[in-house]
Design an enzyme around this catalytic site. Structure first.
Site, PDB file in Angstrom:
ATOM      1  CB  THR A 137      10.735  -3.887  -7.757  1.00  0.00           C
ATOM      2  OG1 THR A 137       9.399  -3.621  -8.059  1.00  0.00           O
ATOM      3  CG2 THR A 137      11.641  -3.046  -8.600  1.00  0.00           C
ATOM      4  CD  GLU A 166       1.752  -6.778 -12.256  1.00  0.00           C
ATOM      5  OE1 GLU A 166       1.662  -7.996 -12.351  1.00  0.00           O
ATOM      6  OE2 GLU A 166       1.341  -5.992 -13.130  1.00  0.00           O
ATOM      7  CG  LEU A 168      -0.244  -3.960 -10.297  1.00  0.00           C
ATOM      8  CD1 LEU A 168      -0.593  -3.078  -9.119  1.00  0.00           C
ATOM      9  CD2 LEU A 168      -0.889  -5.315 -10.133  1.00  0.00           C
ATOM     10  CE  LYS A 225       8.162  -2.554 -10.666  1.00  0.00           C
ATOM     11  NZ  LYS A 225       6.748  -2.678 -10.683  1.00  0.00           N
ATOM     12  CB  CYS A 281       7.304   1.195  -6.804  1.00  0.00           C
ATOM     13  SG  CYS A 281       6.743  -0.495  -6.576  1.00  0.00           S
TER      14      CYS A 281
HETATM   15  C1  UDX Z   1       5.381  -5.001  -3.629  1.00  0.00           C
HETATM   16  C2  UDX Z   1       6.122  -5.682  -4.758  1.00  0.00           C
HETATM   17  O1  UDX Z   1       6.050  -7.060  -4.751  1.00  0.00           O
HETATM   18  C3  UDX Z   1       7.445  -5.177  -4.813  1.00  0.00           C
HETATM   19  O2  UDX Z   1       7.933  -5.407  -6.090  1.00  0.00           O
HETATM   20  C4  UDX Z   1       7.381  -3.737  -4.641  1.00  0.00           C
HETATM   21  O3  UDX Z   1       8.647  -3.279  -4.910  1.00  0.00           O
HETATM   22  C5  UDX Z   1       6.947  -3.379  -3.243  1.00  0.00           C
HETATM   23  O4  UDX Z   1       6.088  -4.168  -2.771  1.00  0.00           O
HETATM   24  P1  UDX Z   1       3.534  -5.638  -2.281  1.00  0.00           P
HETATM   25  O5  UDX Z   1       2.691  -6.724  -2.781  1.00  0.00           O
HETATM   26  O6  UDX Z   1       3.092  -4.240  -2.541  1.00  0.00           O
HETATM   27  O7  UDX Z   1       4.931  -5.883  -2.846  1.00  0.00           O
HETATM   28  O8  UDX Z   1       3.979  -5.783  -0.772  1.00  0.00           O
HETATM   29  P2  UDX Z   1       3.135  -6.234   0.437  1.00  0.00           P
HETATM   30  O9  UDX Z   1       1.755  -5.744   0.283  1.00  0.00           O
HETATM   31  O10 UDX Z   1       3.955  -5.890   1.619  1.00  0.00           O
HETATM   32  O11 UDX Z   1       3.058  -7.825   0.252  1.00  0.00           O
HETATM   33  C6  UDX Z   1       4.087  -8.714   0.460  1.00  0.00           C
HETATM   34  C7  UDX Z   1       3.530  -9.922   1.202  1.00  0.00           C
HETATM   35  O12 UDX Z   1       4.530 -10.919   1.259  1.00  0.00           O
HETATM   36  C8  UDX Z   1       3.106  -9.629   2.635  1.00  0.00           C
HETATM   37  O13 UDX Z   1       1.764  -9.990   2.812  1.00  0.00           O
HETATM   38  C9  UDX Z   1       4.039 -10.507   3.483  1.00  0.00           C
HETATM   39  O14 UDX Z   1       3.422 -11.015   4.635  1.00  0.00           O
HETATM   40  C10 UDX Z   1       4.409 -11.588   2.508  1.00  0.00           C
HETATM   41  N1  UDX Z   1       5.675 -12.266   2.810  1.00  0.00           N
HETATM   42  C11 UDX Z   1       6.790 -11.561   3.029  1.00  0.00           C
HETATM   43  C12 UDX Z   1       5.699 -13.655   2.860  1.00  0.00           C
HETATM   44  O15 UDX Z   1       4.686 -14.305   2.683  1.00  0.00           O
HETATM   45  N2  UDX Z   1       6.882 -14.270   3.086  1.00  0.00           N
HETATM   46  C13 UDX Z   1       8.026 -13.593   3.317  1.00  0.00           C
HETATM   47  O16 UDX Z   1       9.068 -14.189   3.526  1.00  0.00           O
HETATM   48  C14 UDX Z   1       7.974 -12.180   3.270  1.00  0.00           C
HETATM   49  C1  UDX Z   2       3.898   2.880  -9.785  1.00  0.00           C
HETATM   50  C2  UDX Z   2       3.952   2.632 -11.300  1.00  0.00           C
HETATM   51  O1  UDX Z   2       3.022   3.494 -11.971  1.00  0.00           O
HETATM   52  C3  UDX Z   2       3.676   1.177 -11.604  1.00  0.00           C
HETATM   53  O2  UDX Z   2       3.808   0.921 -12.983  1.00  0.00           O
HETATM   54  C4  UDX Z   2       4.666   0.336 -10.826  1.00  0.00           C
HETATM   55  O3  UDX Z   2       4.432  -1.024 -11.029  1.00  0.00           O
HETATM   56  C5  UDX Z   2       4.575   0.635  -9.357  1.00  0.00           C
HETATM   57  O4  UDX Z   2       4.768   2.021  -9.120  1.00  0.00           O
HETATM   58  P1  UDX Z   2       1.942   3.218  -8.028  1.00  0.00           P
HETATM   59  O5  UDX Z   2       3.038   3.567  -7.079  1.00  0.00           O
HETATM   60  O6  UDX Z   2       0.904   2.244  -7.619  1.00  0.00           O
HETATM   61  O7  UDX Z   2       2.546   2.664  -9.388  1.00  0.00           O
HETATM   62  O8  UDX Z   2       1.149   4.572  -8.417  1.00  0.00           O
HETATM   63  P2  UDX Z   2       1.357   5.733  -9.476  1.00  0.00           P
HETATM   64  O9  UDX Z   2       0.053   5.969 -10.111  1.00  0.00           O
HETATM   65  O10 UDX Z   2       2.515   5.529 -10.348  1.00  0.00           O
HETATM   66  O11 UDX Z   2       1.611   7.005  -8.528  1.00  0.00           O
HETATM   67  C6  UDX Z   2       2.809   7.158  -7.776  1.00  0.00           C
HETATM   68  C7  UDX Z   2       2.805   8.482  -7.051  1.00  0.00           C
HETATM   69  O12 UDX Z   2       2.999   9.561  -7.952  1.00  0.00           O
HETATM   70  C8  UDX Z   2       1.505   8.788  -6.311  1.00  0.00           C
HETATM   71  O13 UDX Z   2       1.789   9.351  -5.048  1.00  0.00           O
HETATM   72  C9  UDX Z   2       0.826   9.771  -7.207  1.00  0.00           C
HETATM   73  O14 UDX Z   2      -0.051  10.609  -6.512  1.00  0.00           O
HETATM   74  C10 UDX Z   2       2.009  10.537  -7.758  1.00  0.00           C
HETATM   75  N1  UDX Z   2       1.731  11.192  -9.044  1.00  0.00           N
HETATM   76  C11 UDX Z   2       1.453  10.439 -10.144  1.00  0.00           C
HETATM   77  C12 UDX Z   2       1.756  12.582  -9.145  1.00  0.00           C
HETATM   78  O15 UDX Z   2       2.025  13.280  -8.165  1.00  0.00           O
HETATM   79  N2  UDX Z   2       1.505  13.154 -10.355  1.00  0.00           N
HETATM   80  C13 UDX Z   2       1.222  12.424 -11.467  1.00  0.00           C
HETATM   81  O16 UDX Z   2       1.007  13.018 -12.530  1.00  0.00           O
HETATM   82  C14 UDX Z   2       1.184  11.020 -11.351  1.00  0.00           C
END
Ligand code: UDX
Ligand code: UDX
Length: 489
Positions: A137, A166, A168, A225, A281
């Protein structure tokens, strides 16, 4: 690069919660494409490669099966970033983009240093034209910054930049990837831009119907997003705002959610009142949106969205304060059991989890916190609390009744470790406790022997259910003093 390229090799930089599951599913659904996921973190890659699928670095229902099917066939995890970049026609960037903790935009703007690093590395390594896809994002117009860095080498290599955020949700990632409401692709309205969009459409078409693939300009995709997450979070804050009113008036927030959700214009999802939303996020993306609006001199728009965050801070604070007030105005030296630490069920992710903030507030009063979570490690819990000590956002919220803000002191690592105990067994976590706080909605909490828990607790035995998932009537009969979010007496 204006004819449609057929993609044979995909690279993904970042093997986290987004990159890992997304690439595993692409590899599963496209056996003719090699998918190489790279990460700087060696331990993370070792865990992705572990023969024992229980050791995968992230817990996500259904993920192990997908990895088992594709790993070793066309799905590869390694730390060889340069090789993966060199071989791929299409590169996803899925590195994390945390909120900045320093300098300009501290506490608000997205920190793009990892994205910038990736761009510089791609520019250095690439010998032929490539499609770069932003999966992380990102604030609007990041593609522009990427373009500038990528094209700065002057070696004639051309890059087409797409945005394909994404959507998900953790805990249902595999399901969401298999049957997405939509996949979104933003590209430039040029011949080469359209060809790149088509190349990515062709990848997704291996399992997603064409009508579920939405294509837009890059900036619309980037802003979609942030907007989607802001709207989802806004629904949670809206129902949480009503929960406070319910508690004062004796209405029931779940009944209200059910009644209004029946209106097809509103819809039933995302109306579950809770102790507050967490996850990597929502807060980050809204802060980002607020920052953007302020940057473009739209203070009214910025304030509007910022209120979603303030309401969320208020909800977490309200929950913690209610625990302290109910336990006769102090929790000092009292044992409080926490059921759940993850930000939602079915994930081991704890980023921005409400549990961290509730714990922090109770620790300010020197409570003794005993945590049980089925998937979160002890070290993660300590790391979350330690991180917060030096990275507190200025609290926006004070309890309106008291007009008192919490004076936060910084706890040392030793203090945290002496006050917080992590359990592998839920019953020992709850034994002799003054109160139980339910912070995550794990299904297993519904199946506990609550009669046994009651017998082993101090009386009166308080339960503060921040998720409204434990059976209130059953607990009432047993003798618990139970507090539910948004349920007045
Ligand atoms: C997510 C989404 O990609 C982002 O859009 C969202 O807003 C927050 O995080 P996520 O996959 O959940 O990313 O993050 P994380 O589990 O921290 O994974 C990022 C990975 O990138 C880590 O494993 C980190 O080691 C790796 N990384 C980071 C690299 O390989 N190179 C870098 O320069 C920085
Ligand atoms: C969110 C978005 O749903 C996803 O589309 C985006 O790509 C990443 O951010 P995520 O953060 O994985 O996904 O989980 P989500 O199911 O959205 O829940 C976010 C938070 O809101 C959680 O802490 C959840 O417990 C809370 N929540 C959700 C509530 O308190 N009430 C609800 O009715 C729904």
């Amino acid at each position: 690069m204006n004819k449609v390229k057929s993609i044979k090799n995909i690279c993904c930089i970042g093997a986290g919660y987004v990159g890992g599951p997304t690439m595993a599913v692409i590899a599963q659904k496209c056996p003719h494409i090699n998918v190489h996921v790279v990460d700087l973190n060696e331990q993370r890659i070792a865990d992705w490669n572990d023969a024992d699928l229980d050791k995968l670095p992230i817990y996500e229902p259904g993920l192990a099966e997908v990895v088992a099917e594709a790993r070793g066939r066309n799905l590869k995890f390694s730390t060889d970033v340069e090789k993966a970049i060199d071989e791929a026609e299409l590169i996803f960037i899925s590195v994390n983009t945390p909120t900045k903790t320093y300098g300009v935009g501290k506490g608000m703007a997205a920190d793009l240093k990892f994205i910038e690093l990736c761009a510089r590395q791609i520019a250095k390594v690439a010998k032929d034209d490539k499609i770069i896809v932003e999966k992380s994002t990102l604030p609007v117009r990041t593609a522009e910054a990427l373009r500038t860095i990528l094209h700065s080498t002057g070696n004639g290599v051309k890059f087409e930049i797409l945005s394909s955020p994404e959507f998900l949700a953790e805990g249902t990632a595999i399901q969401d990837l298999h049957n997405p409401d939509r996949f979104l692709i933003g590209g430039a309205p040029t011949e080469s831009g359209e060809a790149a969009v088509q190349a990515l459409v062709d990848v997704y078409l291996n399992w997603v119907p064409r009508e579920n693939i939405v294509t837009t300009r890059v900036w619309s995709s980037e802003l979609s997003k942030l907007t989607a997450n802001a709207f989802l979070a806004q629904r949670v804050s809206s129902i949480n705002a009503i929960s406070a009113l319910c508690e004062k008036t004796g209405a029931d927030v779940d009944e209200i959610a059910h009644a209004i959700g029946k209106d097809s214009r509103i819809g039933a999802k995302f109306l579950k009142s809770s102790v507050g939303f967490g996850g990597s996020c929502f807060q980050k993306d809204i802060l980002n949106l607020v920052y953007l609006c302020r940057h473009f001199n739209l203070p009214e728009v910025a304030d509007y969205w910022e209120q979603v965050i303030k309401m969320n801070d208020y909800q977490k604070h309200r929950f913690s304060k209610n625990i302290i007030d109910t336990l006769f105005n102090t929790v000092s030296g009292k044992k409080i059991a926490f059921l759940g630490w993850a930000f939602k069920k079915d994930t081991n992710d704890t980023r921005e989890s409400a549990a961290i903030y509730v714990a922090d507030e109770l620790l300010q009063d020197r409570a003794e916190i005993h945590v049980y979570d089925p998937k979160v490690s002890e070290e993660q819990i300590y790391a979350d609390l330690e991180y917060l000590q030096t990275n507190r956002r200025p609290q926006t919220v004070i309890a309106s009744e008291t007009k008192q803000s919490v004076e936060y002191s910084t706890l040392s690592m030793e203090e945290i470790r002496s006050l917080v105990t992590v359990h592998k067994d839920p019953y020992t976590a709850m034994e002799s406790a003054h109160a139980i706080a339910v912070l995550t909605e794990w299904d297993e909490f519904k199946t506990y022997d609550w009669g046994k828990v009651y017998n082993e607790m101090l009386k009166p035995a308080f339960v503060f259910d921040g998720r409204n998932i434990v059976d209130k009537d059953q607990l009432d009969v047993i003798g618990f003093e139970i507090y539910n979010i948004g349920k007045g007496n």
